[in-house]
Design an enzyme around this catalytic site. Structure first.
Site, PDB file in Angstrom:
ATOM      1  N   HIS A   9      32.125  40.357  33.341  1.00  0.00           N
ATOM      2  CA  HIS A   9      33.352  39.699  33.771  1.00  0.00           C
ATOM      3  C   HIS A   9      34.192  40.644  34.637  1.00  0.00           C
ATOM      4  CE1 HIS A   9      37.539  38.015  32.800  1.00  0.00           C
ATOM      5  NE2 HIS A   9      36.935  37.096  33.522  1.00  0.00           N
ATOM      6  N   ARG A  10      34.563  40.192  35.818  1.00  0.00           N
ATOM      7  CA  ARG A  10      35.296  41.005  36.814  1.00  0.00           C
ATOM      8  C   ARG A  10      34.536  42.310  37.068  1.00  0.00           C
ATOM      9  NH1 ARG A  10      41.467  40.227  34.391  1.00  0.00           N
ATOM     10  NH2 ARG A  10      41.180  38.032  33.821  1.00  0.00           N
ATOM     11  N   GLU A  36      30.655  38.408  37.570  1.00  0.00           N
ATOM     12  CA  GLU A  36      31.677  37.478  38.041  1.00  0.00           C
ATOM     13  C   GLU A  36      32.768  38.316  38.693  1.00  0.00           C
ATOM     14  OE1 GLU A  36      35.606  35.191  37.281  1.00  0.00           O
ATOM     15  OE2 GLU A  36      35.039  37.234  36.818  1.00  0.00           O
ATOM     16  N   ASP A  38      36.544  37.838  41.378  1.00  0.00           N
ATOM     17  CA  ASP A  38      37.537  36.877  41.880  1.00  0.00           C
ATOM     18  C   ASP A  38      37.853  37.192  43.342  1.00  0.00           C
ATOM     19  OD1 ASP A  38      38.295  35.721  39.146  1.00  0.00           O
ATOM     20  OD2 ASP A  38      38.690  37.858  38.855  1.00  0.00           O
ATOM     21  N   HIS A  51      42.068  39.938  40.960  1.00  0.00           N
ATOM     22  CA  HIS A  51      42.331  38.833  40.037  1.00  0.00           C
ATOM     23  C   HIS A  51      43.758  38.304  40.118  1.00  0.00           C
ATOM     24  CE1 HIS A  51      43.549  36.976  36.221  1.00  0.00           C
ATOM     25  NE2 HIS A  51      42.331  36.471  36.217  1.00  0.00           N
ATOM     26  N   GLU A 111      34.444  33.559  41.880  1.00  0.00           N
ATOM     27  CA  GLU A 111      35.541  32.650  41.514  1.00  0.00           C
ATOM     28  C   GLU A 111      36.613  32.691  42.590  1.00  0.00           C
ATOM     29  OE1 GLU A 111      37.699  33.270  37.782  1.00  0.00           O
ATOM     30  OE2 GLU A 111      39.198  31.852  38.531  1.00  0.00           O
ATOM     31  N   LYS A 113      40.213  32.237  43.704  1.00  0.00           N
ATOM     32  CA  LYS A 113      41.575  32.178  43.146  1.00  0.00           C
ATOM     33  C   LYS A 113      42.512  31.701  44.241  1.00  0.00           C
ATOM     34  CE  LYS A 113      41.457  34.169  38.955  1.00  0.00           C
ATOM     35  NZ  LYS A 113      41.270  33.200  37.874  1.00  0.00           N
ATOM     36  N   ASP A 232      33.778  41.210  29.166  1.00  0.00           N
ATOM     37  CA  ASP A 232      34.269  42.481  29.713  1.00  0.00           C
ATOM     38  C   ASP A 232      33.401  43.640  29.238  1.00  0.00           C
ATOM     39  OD1 ASP A 232      36.460  41.211  30.895  1.00  0.00           O
ATOM     40  OD2 ASP A 232      37.656  41.382  29.055  1.00  0.00           O
TER      41      ASP A 232
END
Ligand code: G3P
Ligand code: MG
Length: 244
Positions: A9-10, A36, A38, A51, A111, A113, A232
């Site tokens: 994640h991120r 993933e 953003d 993010h 993703e 944003k 994470d």
């Protein structure tokens, strides 16, 4: 599977500054095969990986990303806030992140944003950048909480896999997913219910849950049919037996 059963994640947000090239490398070093990140738009129409709406939490600067230029953003230190060894890490451009992720042979969930942008302001350049820099559409899922943005993604580039993000699954989720030609549904772990997982899977979608940072929870989600988890600390999650 569109993504993987465990997705950084991120990048790998518990172990390296989120949404940085260092974080993407960290995920790869740990043997994670999907990340993933953003994407957001700068004041001068450039695409960067970040993010929050502002740069305060994850850099040494201040202000909103949409009112800072790429040049201003790239002067910021996006690593020291996390740990001294990451001092000097920069906010990456989308292009640099796409090139690194492909070089490392990772799958990507990008993703979008929106913050305060209109869908076309962000979606058109994102699709343009992907068409220029991303070679294998099978290894990519574009997601967003913004329904209109996803609709536009599909209109501009029907070849891309779309994941519909929801914080709470609405009663009309299936119509919403169909309207954007989604292949996957991405939901928040806190609000997720077993019956919803069953309905989503039965309707033929892949199901991904964010953000799962405890191994016990992970087993529960895999047991109810979730395909993949955003974490994470992805290195602490054991994938279900058949995908090991
Ligand atoms: O894409 C899954 C997850 O990243 C969505 O929430 O706020 O972490 O971008 P957020
Ligand atoms: Mg995200």
């Amino acid at each position: 599977m569109l993504l993987e059963s465990v997705i950084g994640h991120r990048g790998c947000a518990a172990l390296a500054p989120e949404n940085t090239l260092a974080g993407i490398r960290k995920a790869h070093e740990l043997g994670i095969s999907a990340v993933e990140i953003d994407v957001v738009l700068t004041a001068d129409g450039q695409l960067v990986i970040h993010h929050d709406r502002t740069v305060k939490r994850c850099t040494d600067g201040r202000g909103e990303v949409l009112s800072l230029t790429l040049e201003q953003l790239q002067q910021l230190d996006a690593g020291s806030w996390f740990a001294p060894e990451y001092a000097g890490e920069k906010i990456p451009t989308l292009k640099d992140a796409l090139l690194l992720i492909q070089q490392l042979r990772l799958k990507l969930n990008l993703e979008i944003k929106m913050h305060r942008h209109a869908p076309e302001q962000l979606v058109e350049p994102v699709i343009g950048q992907l068409q220029q820099c991303w070679s294998d559409t099978r290894n990519l899922v574009i997601s967003s909480f913004d329904h209109q943005a996803l609709k536009l993604c599909h209109q501009l580039a029907p070849e891309y896999n779309i994941g519909h993000l929801f914080e709470t699954l609405p009663s009309d989720w299936e119509a919403m997913a169909a309207a954007v030609h989604a292949r996957s549904i991405h939901v928040c772990h806190k609000k997720h219910k077993t019956a919803q997982a069953e309905a989503i899977k039965k309707a033929g979608y892949e199901l991904y849950v964010y953000t799962v940072n405890h191994t016990d929870n992970a087993d529960h989600f895999f047991n109810i049919g979730v395909d993949g988890l955003f974490s994470d600390e992805p290195h602490l999650i054991s994938p279900p037996a058949e995908t090991k």
